[in-house]
Design a protein around this motif. Sequence first.
Motif: not given
Lengths: 425, 425
Positions: B55, B106-107, B109-110, B113, B265-266, B270-274, B303
């Motif tokens: 991540v 398309t964006f 958070c995880t 998703e 994802g991951k 760099n750890g921010h949920p995007v 993000s």
Amino acid sequence: MPESTPTAEMLARRARLLGPAYRLFYEQPFQPVRGEGVWLYDAAGQPYLDAYNNVVCVGHAHPQVVEAIARQAATLNTHTRYLHDGILDYAERLLATMPPELGHATFTCTGSEANDLAMRIATAHTGGAGLIVTRFAYHGVTSAIACASPSLGQFVQLGAHVRLVDAPSGGDAGAGHRFAEGVRAAIADLRAHGIAPAALMVDTVFSSDGVFTGPAGLLREAVEAIHAAGGVFIADEVQPGFGRTGETFWGFQRHGVVPDIVTMGKPMGNGHPVAGLAVKPEVMQAFGKACRYFNTFGGNPVSMAAASAVLDVIEQQDLQRNALEVGTYLRERLAALAPRHALVGEVRGAGLFLGVELVTDRAARTPATAQAARVVNGLRARQVLLSATGEHANILKIRPPLVFTREHADLLVQRLDEVLTAIAQ
Amino acid sequence: MPESTPTAEMLARRARLLGPAYRLFYEQPFQPVRGEGVWLYDAAGQPYLDAYNNVVCVGHAHPQVVEAIARQAATLNTHTRYLHDGILDYAERLLATMPPELGHATFTCTGSEANDLAMRIATAHTGGAGLIVTRFAYHGVTSAIACASPSLGQFVQLGAHVRLVDAPSGGDAGAGHRFAEGVRAAIADLRAHGIAPAALMVDTVFSSDGVFTGPAGLLREAVEAIHAAGGVFIADEVQPGFGRTGETFWGFQRHGVVPDIVTMGKPMGNGHPVAGLAVKPEVMQAFGKACRYFNTFGGNPVSMAAASAVLDVIEQQDLQRNALEVGTYLRERLAALAPRHALVGEVRGAGLFLGVELVTDRAARTPATAQAARVVNGLRARQVLLSATGEHANILKIRPPLVFTREHADLLVQRLDEVLTAIAQ
């Protein structure tokens, strides 16, 4: 008044890069470049009063939240398979705002994920699959939750295990009983199809249905009905939670019920992607023992720092009390528009979650859908941001950051008064 | 060597507050308090070499990413129903790393998703429902994706529309053909049950199946098979994406195929949920036109700032090349352990995503499951962090931050050598 207008090139670029699933607010899309408190600013420096964005509950770009995020991100950001005090400290604080029966906290990144997980937990606990939601509910965008979110439109098919009930409108003493009658009928219909009921899931202010908040106690009989049928009650607090409704910290508390599962999201991190659930331990047992739950970003140290700073500000600035006081003041001022504007029907809500029903005929409550769109766009032109909700999109949805003051309320009412006058001409 | 040990009180507090669904790594759970580059530090200040956390792809607490998050959070954080340049600039950069056929971004958070949405898009596009995944796949934790993630264990039932195929092991020239044979059989079985195939979804390094990365071209015949059946190919790049595999920026590119949908994802923030998706415009059409997609936090300005800073660092520090060079060096050094350690079977992978298969019998490839757990815990005691993967949890999973150097690789191999020696005694 001058304003920066997005160019046709920008809209074309957006359509090219993001495709057709992305939608914009307003006939004239809005392009903020900076936010502070209840204000958003466009590129020309023009201020817009934000009466819509509940996500930024403690105000846009709140320095205390920004600082908490920056400090933790510069220190450590990992995940829940390592130990970290941050998640435990926050879980303890969060659960302390709830009835003591809600003993476990679980963290996700979005309200959609929280509701999706709530259904996995409910299914494991009850052995059932049936899900009861309101007729114009919105609970999220995962496959499992979109199919229980009829407000997404006809394209998104309802699940075969989903039943719809009318939201409790009317605000009279019988509203809760009528709602429970609907829930009992849905339970009977599920059983007639061989589907055991798993859950009743409701947004406790029924925001997408049109904002229904009264009378207090509204949910009690329906919750008894789902419990009697072996199902659980899931309070979706993504909209009402974190003090917005004023009288209580959570929307369900206004109705004197204890949910089996509480889900939360939007305002939890003031815009940082953090969401979660509070669950009764006995309800979590079946899922938690047999399964595991790991969400890479969910409950990470930065998300917990953001969420913790939000709780700090809500407490330090007494924002729940502010929501009650300013919300009550705003509701009264909005209701006072009715004598001069025939479009204004019922003004309702709790704290700083208000709905203004626009009607072309008060007695018949005929939805003024087209007029509501004109009001929303007229307010945007007058630098006030809000939206419309409900099945007929005729209910003005007002849910500003909780740092909204009486002066902001006065400005909102003044501009709304102007727009309603202009529309009537 | 001294180390801070979590108290029984902390574990009890965690169980009380978070409940039974949360799991911890290691017999002796690890409690980091600070991170920097490839290092995590415990409360006693002891450094741990992080060979596990993909991540934080540009390193723990990277100042450039932290600064980008802090700056944007202090300026504006809203959502995609307003216009913002950040999402368009990032979408353009992201899509420029892909084959030109993948035109829309398309964006979410995880990664969960993203995969969940990918299936909604695939279903709308194909009209089918059938989903083919590998036998020990992991694609996420939403209801719809958990039921296509057999690595979650037996408790999570597979969907009636889900079919499993063996991951392409062996690394020989016939691996891709055998994999495609499995896909064709799954398609036939779906059809026999009256289910039209919607998608083949694979992690392009098959990380949960045990890390299978070769030979190049491995996926081509299987992708042809799903296309011939009217389904789409979804490349789950949550694990391999963003330069990790070294030779190419995305895992699928190593195999010369163009996915219809790419999910990621991951490491993206760099750890921010995007997280997000890249989709062929013609594949997005059916979903995008009839439906809408709104994710409150997805693609928000903060993000996008985080994700953009990650791309900056990957480019500026040439981390894809580093992944290739250091990954190749590490793989060679790991393989060189085999002559002295009977437990070491195949060493495989691409770039800085490596798997070391531990076996009790090389010819029979008998999984050394218990020994793998001892190695993982033994390395943790020697301050090196990694994990095990595969159906038998006998494959050491090595996927450090991309700023891993030869010196870090040497230290990892030295400590692994020590642990393997200790276990053999």
